[in-house]
Design an enzyme around this catalytic site. Structure first.
Site, PDB file in Angstrom:
ATOM      1  N   HIS A 138       0.850  -1.193   0.000  1.00  0.00           N
ATOM      2  CA  HIS A 138       0.000   0.000   0.000  1.00  0.00           C
ATOM      3  C   HIS A 138       0.888   1.246   0.000  1.00  0.00           C
ATOM      4  O   HIS A 138       2.066   1.159   0.327  1.00  0.00           O
ATOM      5  CB  HIS A 138      -0.910  -0.019   1.243  1.00  0.00           C
ATOM      6  CG  HIS A 138      -1.809  -1.213   1.308  1.00  0.00           C
ATOM      7  ND1 HIS A 138      -1.634  -2.229   2.226  1.00  0.00           N
ATOM      8  CD2 HIS A 138      -2.858  -1.566   0.550  1.00  0.00           C
ATOM      9  CE1 HIS A 138      -2.563  -3.164   2.037  1.00  0.00           C
ATOM     10  NE2 HIS A 138      -3.322  -2.780   1.019  1.00  0.00           N
ATOM     11  N   ALA A 167      -9.382  15.260  -7.121  1.00  0.00           N
ATOM     12  CA  ALA A 167     -10.556  14.406  -6.946  1.00  0.00           C
ATOM     13  C   ALA A 167     -10.638  13.412  -8.102  1.00  0.00           C
ATOM     14  O   ALA A 167     -10.403  13.768  -9.255  1.00  0.00           O
ATOM     15  CB  ALA A 167     -11.807  15.281  -6.909  1.00  0.00           C
ATOM     16  N   LYS A 173       1.867   5.573  -9.630  1.00  0.00           N
ATOM     17  CA  LYS A 173       3.327   5.765  -9.672  1.00  0.00           C
ATOM     18  C   LYS A 173       3.732   6.785  -8.614  1.00  0.00           C
ATOM     19  O   LYS A 173       2.919   7.620  -8.216  1.00  0.00           O
ATOM     20  CB  LYS A 173       3.739   6.302 -11.046  1.00  0.00           C
ATOM     21  CG  LYS A 173       3.669   5.259 -12.124  1.00  0.00           C
ATOM     22  CD  LYS A 173       4.186   5.812 -13.424  1.00  0.00           C
ATOM     23  CE  LYS A 173       4.019   4.758 -14.505  1.00  0.00           C
ATOM     24  NZ  LYS A 173       3.856   5.312 -15.809  1.00  0.00           N
TER      25      LYS A 173
HETATM   26  C1  LIG Z   1      -6.408  19.214  -8.301  1.00  0.00           C
HETATM   27  C2  LIG Z   1      -6.871  20.319  -7.375  1.00  0.00           C
HETATM   28  C3  LIG Z   1      -6.127  20.188  -6.053  1.00  0.00           C
HETATM   29  C4  LIG Z   1      -6.679  21.723  -7.961  1.00  0.00           C
HETATM   30  O1  LIG Z   1      -5.375  22.044  -8.158  1.00  0.00           O
HETATM   31  P1  LIG Z   1      -4.969  23.451  -8.806  1.00  0.00           P
HETATM   32  O2  LIG Z   1      -3.513  23.473  -8.876  1.00  0.00           O
HETATM   33  O3  LIG Z   1      -5.674  24.568  -8.101  1.00  0.00           O
HETATM   34  O4  LIG Z   1      -5.528  23.228 -10.242  1.00  0.00           O
HETATM   35  P2  LIG Z   1      -6.402  24.174 -11.163  1.00  0.00           P
HETATM   36  O5  LIG Z   1      -7.752  24.362 -10.564  1.00  0.00           O
HETATM   37  O6  LIG Z   1      -5.586  25.389 -11.516  1.00  0.00           O
HETATM   38  O7  LIG Z   1      -6.546  23.222 -12.428  1.00  0.00           O
HETATM   39  C5  LIG Z   1      -5.421  22.866 -13.245  1.00  0.00           C
HETATM   40  C6  LIG Z   1      -5.946  21.977 -14.351  1.00  0.00           C
HETATM   41  O8  LIG Z   1      -6.332  20.691 -13.817  1.00  0.00           O
HETATM   42  C7  LIG Z   1      -7.724  20.447 -14.081  1.00  0.00           C
HETATM   43  N1  LIG Z   1      -8.258  19.782 -12.887  1.00  0.00           N
HETATM   44  C8  LIG Z   1      -8.371  20.289 -11.634  1.00  0.00           C
HETATM   45  N2  LIG Z   1      -8.832  19.358 -10.802  1.00  0.00           N
HETATM   46  C9  LIG Z   1      -9.038  18.239 -11.539  1.00  0.00           C
HETATM   47  C10 LIG Z   1      -9.508  16.941 -11.236  1.00  0.00           C
HETATM   48  N3  LIG Z   1      -9.836  16.611  -9.999  1.00  0.00           N
HETATM   49  N4  LIG Z   1      -9.546  16.018 -12.238  1.00  0.00           N
HETATM   50  C11 LIG Z   1      -9.199  16.344 -13.508  1.00  0.00           C
HETATM   51  N5  LIG Z   1      -8.729  17.573 -13.856  1.00  0.00           N
HETATM   52  C12 LIG Z   1      -8.671  18.502 -12.887  1.00  0.00           C
HETATM   53  C13 LIG Z   1      -8.340  21.824 -14.327  1.00  0.00           C
HETATM   54  O9  LIG Z   1      -9.469  21.745 -15.112  1.00  0.00           O
HETATM   55  C14 LIG Z   1      -7.191  22.527 -15.017  1.00  0.00           C
HETATM   56  O10 LIG Z   1      -7.138  22.094 -16.369  1.00  0.00           O
HETATM   57  P3  LIG Z   1      -6.608  23.106 -17.535  1.00  0.00           P
HETATM   58  O11 LIG Z   1      -5.197  23.480 -17.154  1.00  0.00           O
HETATM   59  O12 LIG Z   1      -6.691  22.250 -18.767  1.00  0.00           O
HETATM   60  O13 LIG Z   1      -7.544  24.263 -17.504  1.00  0.00           O
HETATM   61  C15 LIG Z   1      -8.389  20.328  -7.146  1.00  0.00           C
HETATM   62  O14 LIG Z   1      -9.057  20.617  -8.368  1.00  0.00           O
HETATM   63  C16 LIG Z   1      -8.956  19.066  -6.566  1.00  0.00           C
HETATM   64  O15 LIG Z   1      -9.312  18.121  -7.255  1.00  0.00           O
HETATM   65  N6  LIG Z   1      -9.051  19.087  -5.198  1.00  0.00           N
HETATM   66  C17 LIG Z   1      -9.708  18.087  -4.429  1.00  0.00           C
HETATM   67  C18 LIG Z   1     -10.769  18.733  -3.588  1.00  0.00           C
HETATM   68  C19 LIG Z   1     -11.872  17.788  -3.154  1.00  0.00           C
HETATM   69  O16 LIG Z   1     -11.819  16.594  -3.331  1.00  0.00           O
HETATM   70  N7  LIG Z   1     -12.863  18.359  -2.547  1.00  0.00           N
HETATM   71  C20 LIG Z   1     -13.990  17.621  -2.050  1.00  0.00           C
HETATM   72  C21 LIG Z   1     -14.758  18.507  -1.123  1.00  0.00           C
HETATM   73  S1  LIG Z   1     -16.184  17.698  -0.560  1.00  0.00           S
END
Ligand SMILES: CC(C)(COP(=O)(O)OP(=O)(O)OC[C@H]1O[C@@H](n2cnc3c(N)ncnc32)[C@H](O)[C@@H]1OP(=O)(O)O)[C@@H](O)C(=O)NCCC(=O)NCCS
Length: 230
Positions: A138, A167, A173
Protein backbone atom coordinates in the site's frame (compact mmCIF):
# COMPACT_ATOMS: atom_id res chain seq x y z
CA UNK A 1 -39.13 10.72 40.11
CA UNK A 2 -36.08 11.78 42.14
CA UNK A 3 -34.53 8.35 41.41
CA UNK A 4 -34.99 8.99 37.70
CA UNK A 5 -33.30 12.42 38.03
CA UNK A 6 -30.32 10.89 39.84
CA UNK A 7 -29.85 8.29 37.06
CA UNK A 8 -30.15 11.00 34.40
CA UNK A 9 -27.61 13.21 36.20
CA UNK A 10 -25.22 10.25 36.52
CA UNK A 11 -25.53 9.46 32.81
CA UNK A 12 -24.90 13.09 31.90
CA UNK A 13 -21.87 13.19 34.18
CA UNK A 14 -20.42 10.06 32.54
CA UNK A 15 -21.07 11.56 29.10
CA UNK A 16 -19.41 14.86 30.05
CA UNK A 17 -16.42 12.98 31.49
CA UNK A 18 -16.07 10.93 28.32
CA UNK A 19 -16.28 14.08 26.22
CA UNK A 20 -13.64 15.83 28.33
CA UNK A 21 -11.32 12.80 28.11
CA UNK A 22 -11.69 12.58 24.32
CA UNK A 23 -11.11 16.33 24.00
CA UNK A 24 -7.85 16.05 25.93
CA UNK A 25 -6.58 12.84 24.32
CA UNK A 26 -7.47 13.87 20.77
CA UNK A 27 -6.98 17.64 21.09
CA UNK A 28 -4.54 17.80 18.17
CA UNK A 29 -6.80 15.80 15.85
CA UNK A 30 -9.84 17.89 16.79
CA UNK A 31 -7.89 21.11 16.13
CA UNK A 32 -6.79 19.70 12.75
CA UNK A 33 -10.46 19.14 11.83
CA UNK A 34 -11.34 22.65 13.00
CA UNK A 35 -8.52 24.11 10.88
CA UNK A 36 -9.20 22.05 7.75
CA UNK A 37 -13.00 22.25 7.58
CA UNK A 38 -14.40 25.75 7.08
CA UNK A 39 -17.87 24.35 7.85
CA UNK A 40 -16.87 23.31 11.39
CA UNK A 41 -18.62 25.65 13.80
CA UNK A 42 -17.54 24.41 17.23
CA UNK A 43 -15.33 22.02 19.17
CA UNK A 44 -18.42 20.17 20.42
CA UNK A 45 -19.79 19.72 16.90
CA UNK A 46 -16.53 18.08 15.79
CA UNK A 47 -16.28 15.79 18.82
CA UNK A 48 -19.89 14.63 18.56
CA UNK A 49 -20.66 14.68 14.86
CA UNK A 50 -17.54 14.16 12.74
CA UNK A 51 -17.23 10.55 11.48
CA UNK A 52 -13.62 11.23 10.40
CA UNK A 53 -12.67 11.95 14.00
CA UNK A 54 -14.64 8.97 15.33
CA UNK A 55 -12.93 6.64 12.84
CA UNK A 56 -9.54 7.98 13.92
CA UNK A 57 -10.33 7.38 17.61
CA UNK A 58 -11.39 3.78 16.86
CA UNK A 59 -8.24 3.38 14.74
CA UNK A 60 -5.88 4.62 17.50
CA UNK A 61 -7.34 1.98 19.87
CA UNK A 62 -7.30 -0.76 17.21
CA UNK A 63 -3.71 0.08 16.22
CA UNK A 64 -2.54 -0.21 19.84
CA UNK A 65 -4.15 -3.69 20.01
CA UNK A 66 -2.59 -4.62 16.64
CA UNK A 67 0.86 -3.63 17.90
CA UNK A 68 0.24 -5.86 20.94
CA UNK A 69 -0.44 -8.68 18.41
CA UNK A 70 -4.11 -8.81 19.45
CA UNK A 71 -5.13 -9.04 15.81
CA UNK A 72 -8.71 -10.25 16.20
CA UNK A 73 -9.91 -7.57 18.67
CA UNK A 74 -8.03 -4.98 16.60
CA UNK A 75 -9.86 -6.06 13.45
CA UNK A 76 -13.16 -6.24 15.35
CA UNK A 77 -12.83 -2.60 16.43
CA UNK A 78 -11.92 -1.54 12.90
CA UNK A 79 -15.03 -3.30 11.54
CA UNK A 80 -17.23 -1.68 14.21
CA UNK A 81 -15.75 1.67 13.15
CA UNK A 82 -16.55 0.87 9.53
CA UNK A 83 -20.14 0.08 10.49
CA UNK A 84 -20.48 3.29 12.51
CA UNK A 85 -18.65 5.71 10.18
CA UNK A 86 -18.38 4.18 6.69
CA UNK A 87 -14.59 4.52 6.98
CA UNK A 88 -12.39 1.43 6.95
CA UNK A 89 -8.89 1.84 8.35
CA UNK A 90 -6.91 -1.36 8.75
CA UNK A 91 -5.44 -1.43 12.28
CA UNK A 92 -2.01 -2.25 10.82
CA UNK A 93 -1.79 1.08 8.96
CA UNK A 94 0.54 3.67 10.45
CA UNK A 95 -0.98 7.16 10.67
CA UNK A 96 0.81 10.33 11.76
CA UNK A 97 -0.36 13.30 13.78
CA UNK A 98 -3.18 15.78 13.02
CA UNK A 99 -4.79 13.45 10.48
CA UNK A 100 -8.23 14.45 9.22
CA UNK A 101 -10.80 12.69 7.03
CA UNK A 102 -13.47 15.12 5.82
CA UNK A 103 -16.98 13.68 5.26
CA UNK A 104 -15.45 10.23 5.33
CA UNK A 105 -17.91 7.81 3.77
CA UNK A 106 -16.21 5.22 1.57
CA UNK A 107 -12.61 5.81 2.68
CA UNK A 108 -10.46 2.64 2.69
CA UNK A 109 -6.93 2.55 4.10
CA UNK A 110 -4.98 -0.69 3.64
CA UNK A 111 -2.85 -2.62 6.10
CA UNK A 112 0.64 -1.51 5.04
CA UNK A 113 -0.24 2.13 4.36
CA UNK A 114 1.99 4.70 6.02
CA UNK A 115 0.64 8.25 6.41
CA UNK A 116 2.71 11.23 7.55
CA UNK A 117 1.62 14.24 9.63
CA UNK A 118 -1.04 16.83 8.69
CA UNK A 119 -2.62 14.73 5.95
CA UNK A 120 -6.17 15.44 4.75
CA UNK A 121 -8.33 12.86 2.96
CA UNK A 122 -11.78 13.42 1.47
CA UNK A 123 -14.60 10.93 1.10
CA UNK A 124 -14.17 7.98 -1.23
CA UNK A 125 -10.37 7.90 -1.05
CA UNK A 126 -8.75 4.48 -1.39
CA UNK A 127 -5.19 3.87 -0.27
CA UNK A 128 -5.02 0.32 -1.55
CA UNK A 129 -3.01 -2.43 -3.19
CA UNK A 130 -2.92 -3.31 -6.89
CA UNK A 131 -3.39 -7.06 -6.60
CA UNK A 132 -2.69 -10.07 -4.50
CA UNK A 133 0.84 -9.38 -3.33
CA UNK A 134 2.22 -9.72 0.16
CA UNK A 135 4.54 -7.44 2.12
CA UNK A 136 4.43 -3.65 1.72
CA UNK A 137 1.73 -3.25 -0.91
CA UNK A 138 0.00 0.00 0.00
CA UNK A 139 1.15 3.59 -0.48
CA UNK A 140 3.30 5.78 1.71
CA UNK A 141 1.87 9.28 2.00
CA UNK A 142 4.21 12.13 2.94
CA UNK A 143 3.51 15.05 5.26
CA UNK A 144 0.89 17.73 4.47
CA UNK A 145 -0.61 15.81 1.54
CA UNK A 146 -4.23 16.41 0.45
CA UNK A 147 -6.06 13.59 -1.33
CA UNK A 148 -9.25 14.63 -3.12
CA UNK A 149 -12.66 12.97 -3.06
CA UNK A 150 -12.79 9.59 -4.79
CA UNK A 151 -9.06 9.43 -5.52
CA UNK A 152 -7.40 6.02 -5.65
CA UNK A 153 -3.75 5.73 -4.70
CA UNK A 154 -2.65 2.19 -5.41
CA UNK A 155 0.41 0.06 -4.76
CA UNK A 156 3.63 0.48 -2.84
CA UNK A 157 4.26 4.00 -4.09
CA UNK A 158 5.38 7.23 -2.45
CA UNK A 159 3.40 10.46 -2.50
CA UNK A 160 5.86 13.26 -1.72
CA UNK A 161 5.32 15.92 0.95
CA UNK A 162 2.95 18.85 0.26
CA UNK A 163 1.37 17.17 -2.78
CA UNK A 164 -2.26 17.42 -3.93
CA UNK A 165 -4.03 14.45 -5.48
CA UNK A 166 -7.04 15.72 -7.45
CA UNK A 167 -10.56 14.41 -6.95
CA UNK A 168 -11.11 11.07 -8.72
CA UNK A 169 -7.46 10.71 -9.80
CA UNK A 170 -5.99 7.21 -10.01
CA UNK A 171 -2.33 7.28 -9.00
CA UNK A 172 -0.15 4.20 -9.50
CA UNK A 173 3.33 5.77 -9.67
CA UNK A 174 5.51 7.72 -7.26
CA UNK A 175 4.72 11.42 -6.98
CA UNK A 176 7.57 13.83 -6.15
CA UNK A 177 7.10 16.39 -3.34
CA UNK A 178 5.14 19.62 -3.99
CA UNK A 179 3.20 18.18 -6.94
CA UNK A 180 -0.43 18.33 -8.08
CA UNK A 181 -1.70 15.20 -9.81
CA UNK A 182 -5.02 14.85 -11.67
CA UNK A 183 -6.72 12.36 -13.98
CA UNK A 184 -6.59 8.66 -14.85
CA UNK A 185 -3.84 7.60 -14.87
CA UNK A 186 -2.66 10.46 -12.64
CA UNK A 187 -0.52 13.09 -14.38
CA UNK A 188 1.49 15.83 -12.70
CA UNK A 189 0.01 19.21 -13.65
CA UNK A 190 1.98 21.37 -11.21
CA UNK A 191 5.32 20.99 -9.50
CA UNK A 192 7.04 23.36 -7.10
CA UNK A 193 4.39 25.97 -7.96
CA UNK A 194 5.00 25.77 -11.74
CA UNK A 195 2.44 24.51 -14.23
CA UNK A 196 3.69 21.47 -16.16
CA UNK A 197 3.34 21.14 -19.94
CA UNK A 198 0.58 18.58 -20.31
CA UNK A 199 -0.02 19.39 -24.00
CA UNK A 200 2.24 16.54 -25.08
CA UNK A 201 -0.67 14.17 -25.23
CA UNK A 202 0.55 11.26 -27.35
CA UNK A 203 -2.98 10.10 -28.06
CA UNK A 204 -3.67 13.39 -29.83
CA UNK A 205 -0.26 13.94 -31.51
CA UNK A 206 -0.12 13.97 -35.32
CA UNK A 207 1.24 10.82 -36.91
CA UNK A 208 4.14 11.89 -39.21
CA UNK A 209 3.72 8.85 -41.53
CA UNK A 210 0.01 9.55 -42.00
CA UNK A 211 0.90 13.20 -42.70
CA UNK A 212 3.38 12.17 -45.45
CA UNK A 213 0.85 9.78 -47.02
CA UNK A 214 -1.82 12.51 -47.04
CA UNK A 215 0.62 14.94 -48.73
CA UNK A 216 1.45 12.37 -51.44
CA UNK A 217 -2.27 11.69 -51.95
CA UNK A 218 -2.92 15.43 -52.39
CA UNK A 219 -0.12 15.67 -54.97
CA UNK A 220 -1.44 12.64 -56.93
CA UNK A 221 -4.94 14.15 -56.97
CA UNK A 222 -3.58 17.48 -58.28
CA UNK A 223 -1.51 15.70 -60.97
CA UNK A 224 -4.55 13.66 -62.05
CA UNK A 225 -6.62 16.84 -62.25
CA UNK A 226 -3.95 18.60 -64.35
CA UNK A 227 -3.60 15.64 -66.73
CA UNK A 228 -7.40 15.60 -67.27
CA UNK A 229 -7.33 19.29 -68.23
CA UNK A 230 -4.57 18.77 -70.87
C1 LIG B 1 -6.41 19.21 -8.30
C2 LIG B 1 -6.87 20.32 -7.37
C3 LIG B 1 -6.13 20.19 -6.05
C4 LIG B 1 -6.68 21.72 -7.96
O1 LIG B 1 -5.38 22.04 -8.16
P1 LIG B 1 -4.97 23.45 -8.81
O2 LIG B 1 -3.51 23.47 -8.88
O3 LIG B 1 -5.67 24.57 -8.10
O4 LIG B 1 -5.53 23.23 -10.24
P2 LIG B 1 -6.40 24.17 -11.16
O5 LIG B 1 -7.75 24.36 -10.56
O6 LIG B 1 -5.59 25.39 -11.52
O7 LIG B 1 -6.55 23.22 -12.43
C5 LIG B 1 -5.42 22.87 -13.24
C6 LIG B 1 -5.95 21.98 -14.35
O8 LIG B 1 -6.33 20.69 -13.82
C7 LIG B 1 -7.72 20.45 -14.08
N1 LIG B 1 -8.26 19.78 -12.89
C8 LIG B 1 -8.37 20.29 -11.63
N2 LIG B 1 -8.83 19.36 -10.80
C9 LIG B 1 -9.04 18.24 -11.54
C10 LIG B 1 -9.51 16.94 -11.24
N3 LIG B 1 -9.84 16.61 -10.00
N4 LIG B 1 -9.55 16.02 -12.24
C11 LIG B 1 -9.20 16.34 -13.51
N5 LIG B 1 -8.73 17.57 -13.86
C12 LIG B 1 -8.67 18.50 -12.89
C13 LIG B 1 -8.34 21.82 -14.33
O9 LIG B 1 -9.47 21.75 -15.11
C14 LIG B 1 -7.19 22.53 -15.02
O10 LIG B 1 -7.14 22.09 -16.37
P3 LIG B 1 -6.61 23.11 -17.54
O11 LIG B 1 -5.20 23.48 -17.15
O12 LIG B 1 -6.69 22.25 -18.77
O13 LIG B 1 -7.54 24.26 -17.50
C15 LIG B 1 -8.39 20.33 -7.15
O14 LIG B 1 -9.06 20.62 -8.37
C16 LIG B 1 -8.96 19.07 -6.57
O15 LIG B 1 -9.31 18.12 -7.26
N6 LIG B 1 -9.05 19.09 -5.20
C17 LIG B 1 -9.71 18.09 -4.43
C18 LIG B 1 -10.77 18.73 -3.59
C19 LIG B 1 -11.87 17.79 -3.15
O16 LIG B 1 -11.82 16.59 -3.33
N7 LIG B 1 -12.86 18.36 -2.55
C20 LIG B 1 -13.99 17.62 -2.05
C21 LIG B 1 -14.76 18.51 -1.12
S1 LIG B 1 -16.18 17.70 -0.56
Amino acid sequence: MSYFLIVLAALLAVFALKLALLSVLFREDIRAAQKRDPAAKSFLEIVLLYPGLHALIYYRVAHALYKARLFFPARLISQLARFATGIEIHPGAVIGRRFFIDHGMGVVIGETTVIGDDVLLYQGTTLGGTGIVTGKRHPTIGNSVVIGAGAKVLGNIMIGDNSYIGANAVVVKDVPPNSTVVGIPGKITKQDGRKMDTDLDHARMLDPIMQAIEEIQDKIEKLEENSRKV
